[in-house]
Design an enzyme around this catalytic site. Structure first.
Site, PDB file in Angstrom:
ATOM      1  N   CYS A  66      -0.158   0.211  -7.528  1.00 23.25           N
ATOM      2  CA  CYS A  66      -1.436   0.150  -8.230  1.00 23.25           C
ATOM      3  C   CYS A  66      -1.178   0.071  -9.730  1.00 23.25           C
ATOM      4  O   CYS A  66      -0.336   0.810 -10.261  1.00 23.25           O
ATOM      5  CB  CYS A  66      -2.256   1.398  -7.900  1.00 23.25           C
ATOM      6  SG  CYS A  66      -3.876   1.435  -8.671  1.00 23.25           S
ATOM      7  N   HIS A  93      -7.873  -1.945  -0.702  1.00 22.37           N
ATOM      8  CA  HIS A  93      -7.359  -1.162  -1.829  1.00 22.37           C
ATOM      9  C   HIS A  93      -8.332  -1.233  -3.010  1.00 22.37           C
ATOM     10  O   HIS A  93      -8.682  -0.208  -3.606  1.00 22.37           O
ATOM     11  CB  HIS A  93      -5.977  -1.706  -2.213  1.00 22.37           C
ATOM     12  CG  HIS A  93      -5.353  -1.066  -3.405  1.00 22.37           C
ATOM     13  ND1 HIS A  93      -4.202  -0.321  -3.327  1.00 22.37           N
ATOM     14  CD2 HIS A  93      -5.685  -1.072  -4.725  1.00 22.37           C
ATOM     15  CE1 HIS A  93      -3.878   0.113  -4.540  1.00 22.37           C
ATOM     16  NE2 HIS A  93      -4.761  -0.342  -5.406  1.00 22.37           N
ATOM     17  N   GLU A  94      -8.768  -2.444  -3.351  1.00 24.45           N
ATOM     18  CA  GLU A  94      -9.643  -2.621  -4.515  1.00 24.45           C
ATOM     19  C   GLU A  94     -11.057  -2.087  -4.252  1.00 24.45           C
ATOM     20  O   GLU A  94     -11.672  -1.501  -5.152  1.00 24.45           O
ATOM     21  CB  GLU A  94      -9.679  -4.090  -4.951  1.00 24.45           C
ATOM     22  CG  GLU A  94      -8.334  -4.669  -5.365  1.00 24.45           C
ATOM     23  CD  GLU A  94      -7.594  -3.887  -6.436  1.00 24.45           C
ATOM     24  OE1 GLU A  94      -8.241  -3.187  -7.239  1.00 24.45           O
ATOM     25  OE2 GLU A  94      -6.356  -3.969  -6.469  1.00 24.45           O
ATOM     26  N   HIS A 132     -11.187   1.510  -4.875  1.00 25.54           N
ATOM     27  CA  HIS A 132     -11.356   1.844  -6.304  1.00 25.54           C
ATOM     28  C   HIS A 132     -12.834   1.943  -6.681  1.00 25.54           C
ATOM     29  O   HIS A 132     -13.219   2.810  -7.470  1.00 25.54           O
ATOM     30  CB  HIS A 132     -10.705   0.788  -7.197  1.00 25.54           C
ATOM     31  CG  HIS A 132      -9.256   1.003  -7.468  1.00 25.54           C
ATOM     32  ND1 HIS A 132      -8.768   2.112  -8.120  1.00 25.54           N
ATOM     33  CD2 HIS A 132      -8.177   0.228  -7.190  1.00 25.54           C
ATOM     34  CE1 HIS A 132      -7.451   2.010  -8.225  1.00 25.54           C
ATOM     35  NE2 HIS A 132      -7.071   0.880  -7.666  1.00 25.54           N
TER      36      HIS A 132
END
Length: 170
Positions: free
Chosen positions: A94, A136-137, A140
């Site tokens: 990351c 993953h994004e 966030h």
């Protein structure tokens, strides 16, 4: 286009919930361009707006291999509609947790609905690296980091290391 500074762990901004983008306008498109420029400069394959301190539901991804033509995609207000039962494991890193990598298990494929740069709703079915990067994004955008998917012991060690490094810079 401007390269923006990245927010680094343990900054609490990374734990914020990002807000929906109401309209795709010039400001949103400028943010998308800045995010792409920042991601390529880092270098990385994905970046969420919160990673540059903007709590909006937007991310950019380009999973083209090095040496291949760039294939950037802007995802505005992405929403996971469906995930597979199959699981895959990728070593993730990351830009907000530099130089730390860990194996993370996630659904192997998924369907995501989003608004594109053109303001139109779109759907993508993804697997492999793109599926992992999207998850993953999108994490966030919900204040979740990839280290939240590893053992508590490893996560606590990473947070301690980055907290100590942040204090040393003060």
């Amino acid at each position: 286009m401007t390269i923006k500074p990245l927010i680094i762990l343990p900054d609490p901004v990374l734990r914020q919930q990002s807000k929906l983008i109401e309209q795709v306008d010039a400001e949103v498109l400028r943010l998308a361009d800045d995010m792409l420029e920042t991601m390529y400069d880092a270098p990385g394959i994905g970046l969420a707006a919160i990673q540059i301190g903007v709590p909006r539901r937007m991310l950019v991804i380009d999973v083209a291999r090095e040496g291949e033509e760039k294939t950037p995609v802007v995802f505005i207000n992405p929403e996971i509609l469906k995930v597979s039962d199959d699981i895959s494991t990728y070593e993730e890193g990351c830009l907000s947790i530099p130089d730390y990598y860990a194996e993370v298990e996630r659904p192997a494929s998924l369907t995501v609905q989003y608004v594109g740069r053109d303001g139109k709703q779109q759907t993508v079915e993804a697997d492999g690296l793109l599926a992992t990067c999207l998850q993953h994004e999108i994490d966030h955008l919900n204040g979740v980091l990839f280290i939240d998917h590893i053992s508590r012991l490893k996560r606590d060690m990473v947070i301690k290391k980055f907290t100590k490094a942040a204090r040393a810079k003060i």
